[in-house]
Design a protein around this motif. Sequence first.
Motif, short mmCIF file in Angstrom:
data_model
loop_
_atom_site.label_atom_id
_atom_site.label_comp_id
_atom_site.label_asym_id
_atom_site.label_seq_id
_atom_site.Cartn_x
_atom_site.Cartn_y
_atom_site.Cartn_z
N THR A 17 0.84 -1.20 0.00
CA THR A 17 0.00 0.00 0.00
C THR A 17 0.88 1.25 0.00
N GLY A 18 1.97 1.22 0.74
CA GLY A 18 2.90 2.36 0.76
C GLY A 18 3.55 2.60 -0.59
N VAL A 19 3.94 1.52 -1.27
CA VAL A 19 4.54 1.66 -2.60
C VAL A 19 3.52 2.26 -3.57
N LYS A 20 2.31 1.74 -3.56
CA LYS A 20 1.28 2.27 -4.45
C LYS A 20 0.99 3.74 -4.15
N GLY A 21 0.93 4.09 -2.88
CA GLY A 21 0.70 5.48 -2.50
C GLY A 21 1.84 6.38 -2.97
N SER A 22 3.06 5.89 -2.83
CA SER A 22 4.22 6.67 -3.29
C SER A 22 4.20 6.87 -4.80
N LEU A 26 4.16 10.36 -6.73
CA LEU A 26 5.13 10.65 -7.78
C LEU A 26 4.43 11.10 -9.05
N ARG A 27 3.35 10.42 -9.41
CA ARG A 27 2.61 10.80 -10.61
C ARG A 27 2.14 12.24 -10.53
N VAL A 28 1.60 12.62 -9.38
CA VAL A 28 1.12 14.00 -9.21
C VAL A 28 2.29 14.98 -9.25
N ALA A 29 3.37 14.66 -8.55
CA ALA A 29 4.53 15.57 -8.52
C ALA A 29 5.10 15.77 -9.92
N LEU A 30 5.22 14.69 -10.70
CA LEU A 30 5.76 14.82 -12.05
C LEU A 30 4.78 15.52 -12.99
#
Length: 160
Positions: A17-22, A26-30
């Motif tokens: 869940t943490g990996v998916k959240g990260s 990342l998608r939003v930040a990029l």
Amino acid sequence: MTEADPGMTRQRRQLITGVKGSLRELRVALALLNHRVGTRVELKDVDLDCLDILGRQGPLSPSGLARLAGLHPATITGILDRLERGGWVVRERAPGDRRAVNVRIVPGRNAEIFRQFAGMNALMDELCDGYTDAELELIADFLRRTSTAGQSATDQLASE
């Protein structure tokens, strides 16, 4: 094992869940970074995507670019018109077929975009310096596999 697997430990579910959240963060930040860069060079996000595809793949036909970008050919026509007017790309007759057209990036024109990403590239260099070669290989493998999974999910949605 999948996240829904009842045999999966609570700790593993939390890690996944943490990996998916990260990845979502990342998608939003990029996306925000690309939007900011696009604004500075007066390009839409989709224009940057098409330039990136052309930069990685080399000259392509408009239909080939549309397929790789997941866009309708009519949409690509508008994007290419905009990019051509801005001096980012040129349309040229394809070798061996005078009816076919290829699109290529104007040499040196992307330097303006690369300058906008210089801060991110420097931060990524610093970040990568903190990992061993073996760790970087693992990270690169994970990102390649994540990209493949994303493409598969996109293809699946397109075929529904």
